[in-house]
Motif scaffolding. Structure first.
Motif, mmCIF file in Angstrom:
data_model
loop_
_atom_site.group_PDB
_atom_site.id
_atom_site.type_symbol
_atom_site.label_atom_id
_atom_site.label_comp_id
_atom_site.label_asym_id
_atom_site.label_seq_id
_atom_site.Cartn_x
_atom_site.Cartn_y
_atom_site.Cartn_z
ATOM 1 N N ALA A 1 5.786 13.231 -2.618
ATOM 2 C CA ALA A 1 5.004 14.341 -1.366
ATOM 3 C C ALA A 1 3.822 14.603 -2.486
ATOM 4 N N ASP A 2 3.371 14.751 -3.580
ATOM 5 C CA ASP A 2 1.830 14.842 -3.637
ATOM 6 C C ASP A 2 1.031 14.180 -3.354
ATOM 7 N N ALA A 3 1.119 12.462 -3.332
ATOM 8 C CA ALA A 3 0.487 11.377 -3.094
ATOM 9 C C ALA A 3 0.328 11.592 -1.476
ATOM 10 N N ALA A 4 1.132 11.808 -1.102
ATOM 11 C CA ALA A 4 1.426 12.090 0.444
ATOM 12 C C ALA A 4 0.578 13.280 1.498
ATOM 13 N N LEU A 5 0.502 14.235 0.572
ATOM 14 C CA LEU A 5 -0.213 15.275 1.262
ATOM 15 C C LEU A 5 -1.663 15.993 0.205
ATOM 16 N N SER B 1 -13.417 15.544 -14.559
ATOM 17 C CA SER B 1 -14.268 16.803 -13.203
ATOM 18 C C SER B 1 -12.665 16.972 -12.057
ATOM 19 N N GLY B 2 -11.647 15.521 -12.479
ATOM 20 C CA GLY B 2 -10.884 15.867 -11.287
ATOM 21 C C GLY B 2 -10.822 15.660 -10.251
ATOM 22 N N ARG B 3 -12.107 14.157 -9.305
ATOM 23 C CA ARG B 3 -12.393 14.337 -8.605
ATOM 24 C C ARG B 3 -12.793 13.469 -7.834
ATOM 25 N N LEU B 4 -13.572 12.488 -6.703
ATOM 26 C CA LEU B 4 -13.840 11.264 -6.369
ATOM 27 C C LEU B 4 -15.692 11.369 -6.801
ATOM 28 N N VAL B 5 -16.224 10.486 -6.766
ATOM 29 C CA VAL B 5 -17.522 10.529 -6.934
ATOM 30 C C VAL B 5 -18.064 9.234 -6.669
ATOM 31 N N ARG B 6 -19.294 8.829 -7.183
ATOM 32 C CA ARG B 6 -20.052 8.685 -6.540
ATOM 33 C C ARG B 6 -20.604 6.976 -7.652
ATOM 34 N N ARG C 1 -7.317 12.864 -4.049
ATOM 35 C CA ARG C 1 -6.282 13.976 -5.478
ATOM 36 C C ARG C 1 -5.252 11.826 -5.959
ATOM 37 N N TRP C 2 -6.241 11.275 -6.883
ATOM 38 C CA TRP C 2 -6.191 10.227 -7.024
ATOM 39 C C TRP C 2 -5.121 10.581 -8.757
ATOM 40 N N THR C 3 -3.738 10.236 -9.162
ATOM 41 C CA THR C 3 -3.361 10.259 -10.397
ATOM 42 C C THR C 3 -3.010 8.460 -10.596
ATOM 43 N N ALA C 4 -2.766 9.324 -12.374
ATOM 44 C CA ALA C 4 -2.100 8.069 -13.290
ATOM 45 C C ALA C 4 -0.936 7.883 -12.626
ATOM 46 N N LYS C 5 -0.082 6.535 -13.026
ATOM 47 C CA LYS C 5 1.446 6.650 -12.475
ATOM 48 C C LYS C 5 2.253 7.347 -13.234
ATOM 49 N N GLY C 6 2.249 7.863 -14.460
ATOM 50 C CA GLY C 6 2.891 8.805 -14.763
ATOM 51 C C GLY C 6 2.920 10.323 -13.955
ATOM 52 N N ASP C 7 1.836 10.401 -13.358
ATOM 53 C CA ASP C 7 1.577 11.687 -12.525
ATOM 54 C C ASP C 7 2.188 11.916 -11.188
ATOM 55 N N TRP C 8 2.369 10.797 -10.740
ATOM 56 C CA TRP C 8 2.583 10.178 -9.742
ATOM 57 C C TRP C 8 3.539 11.074 -9.079
ATOM 58 N N HIS D 1 0.600 -1.193 0.324
ATOM 59 C CA HIS D 1 0.446 -0.257 -0.041
ATOM 60 C C HIS D 1 0.914 0.910 -0.112
ATOM 61 N N HIS D 2 2.059 1.695 0.761
ATOM 62 C CA HIS D 2 2.773 2.005 0.719
ATOM 63 C C HIS D 2 4.260 2.250 -0.256
ATOM 64 N N ALA D 3 4.082 1.243 -0.774
ATOM 65 C CA ALA D 3 4.447 1.402 -2.727
ATOM 66 C C ALA D 3 4.022 2.762 -3.569
ATOM 67 N N ASP D 4 2.770 2.296 -4.007
ATOM 68 C CA ASP D 4 2.118 3.117 -4.154
ATOM 69 C C ASP D 4 0.487 3.279 -3.980
ATOM 70 N N TRP D 5 0.228 4.174 -3.173
ATOM 71 C CA TRP D 5 -1.153 4.888 -2.875
ATOM 72 C C TRP D 5 -1.872 6.025 -3.249
ATOM 73 N N ASN D 6 -3.194 6.040 -4.187
ATOM 74 C CA ASN D 6 -3.670 6.988 -4.710
ATOM 75 C C ASN D 6 -2.767 6.366 -5.782
ATOM 76 N N ASN D 7 -2.846 5.667 -6.593
ATOM 77 C CA ASN D 7 -2.366 5.717 -7.905
ATOM 78 C C ASN D 7 -3.104 4.958 -8.739
ATOM 79 N N LEU D 8 -3.725 5.266 -9.186
ATOM 80 C CA LEU D 8 -5.171 4.422 -10.672
ATOM 81 C C LEU D 8 -4.538 3.831 -11.461
ATOM 82 N N ASP D 9 -2.889 3.002 -11.579
ATOM 83 C CA ASP D 9 -2.555 2.251 -12.055
ATOM 84 C C ASP D 9 -2.141 1.055 -11.144
ATOM 85 N N ARG D 10 -2.535 1.512 -10.229
ATOM 86 C CA ARG D 10 -2.090 0.177 -9.018
ATOM 87 C C ARG D 10 -2.444 -1.075 -8.754
#
Length: 342
Positions: free
Chosen positions: A254-258, A328-333, A244-251, A116-125
């Protein structure tokens, strides 16, 4: 170009600020053990004493007892990161002791958590075993699924299933088997079996002393409360309105943490009760910071880069946020997507 340099510099600065708190303090660690195990054991004793008098009162006591168990789980979590004590051996010993109370195999869970700590919030996980809480489909990927695939993806992620029904099953039953552990992880697979043997001995002794009915009706509610509270805390740490979730190329780390981990704005007592894990953005910024120093680390980081906290109402809404909308760059239902598709 200047904005990019400033962004990189601020990322380096906040990581340096957090790193100043990445050294364990033995005395504070010992105090944390005392203020975690002491109240938990006392609460368990109270439940055994009250059980013959009133079972509804016993169930009511399972709520504070279960939340105290969350605090013990955070100690195990720290030990898995090697952050609670400076000694690796002390971390392993305390982590294994915690595992007999949390029902969570120390070595196996620790290594799985490392994924989990290797690539959290990574859309390509891709990794992470059966962890449905650390991955996220985009709206486009979800829309491309067949109707049957959508149902199969959506069902286990319904808030009532993901946050109420599944957590007790995971901790009580699934953690008894190395079901998603690679065969090459021999040490981790053994940790599951050895933990089961130790649990059989511990609960067997309790059954001999108090009877199987008492043990079941006391400890099962504790685990239900602890697992639901713990999994909810874990899920809202990465799925909330401002996440914020990002694709691997944009991950980026520091940004994924904050931006991809929450600062949960809890009252001080609830931060204490949950082992300060609400300062999760700082924990991801540096997993070597022990939980008892996360608040101080957060204050140092916040002075450099203020971050908006996640409110309790926002956290209560968060379990419905399940898909990443790239437009929209956000999480949705799910229902937001279904309305558009309909």
């Amino acid at each position: 170009m200047e904005t990019e340099r400033t962004h990189v510099r601020s990322g380096v600065e906040v990581r340096q600020a957090a790193a100043a708190f990445a050294q364990p303090i033995a005395e504070r660690g010992a105090l944390q053990l005392l203020t975690s195990f002491g109240p938990f054991v006392a609460a368990c004793v109270a439940m055994y004493l009250v059980f013959p008098i009133s079972y509804p009162l016993t169930l009511a006591l399972a709520v504070p007892t279960g939340t105290l168990l969350v605090r013990i789980f955070i100690i195990q979590h720290d030990c898995g990161h090697g952050s609670f004590f400076a000694s690796r051996r002390a971390n392993a010993m305390v982590g294994r002791l915690c595992s007999l109370i949390t029902l969570t195999p120390f070595a196996n869970w620790g290594r799985q958590h490392g994924l989990h700590h290797a690539d959290w919030n990574n859309l390509d996980r891709k990794g992470g075993g059966a962890d449905i809480y650390s991955s996220c489909l985009t709206v486009r990927a979800y829309s491309a699924l067949s109707p049957r695939q959508r149902i199969l993806y959506r069902l286990p992620r319904h808030p009532l299933i993901a946050n109420v029904l599944l957590p007790p099953l995971v901790f009580v039953l699934l953690y008894r088997l190395p079901f998603d552990t690679p065969k090459a992880w021999k040490r981790e697979r053994w940790s599951v079996h050895l933990t089961n043997l130790a649990l059989a001995a511990a609960f067997g002794a309790l059954v001999v002393l108090f009877g199987w009915r008492e043990v079941l009706l006391i400890h099962l509610p504790i685990m239900v409360v602890a697992s639901i509270a713990g999994v909810w805390l874990f899920s809202v740490q990465h799925r909330f309105e401002a996440a914020r979730w990002t694709a691997k190329g944009d991950w980026s780390f520091a940004d994924a943490a904050l931006q991809g981990s929450s600062w949960f704005g809890l009252p001080p007592f609830l931060h204490w009760l949950t082992g300060n894990i609400g300062f999760h953005h700082v924990h991801h910024l540096n997993p070597r910071i022990p939980s008892y120093r996360l608040r101080a680390a957060h204050e140092a980081v916040h002075a450099l880069l203020p971050i908006r906290p996640l409110s309790i109402p926002g956290a209560l809404r968060a379990p419905w946020l399940t898909l990443w909308d790239e437009a929209s760059g956000r999480l949705v239902r799910f229902r937001d997507v279904e309305k558009v598709a309909g």
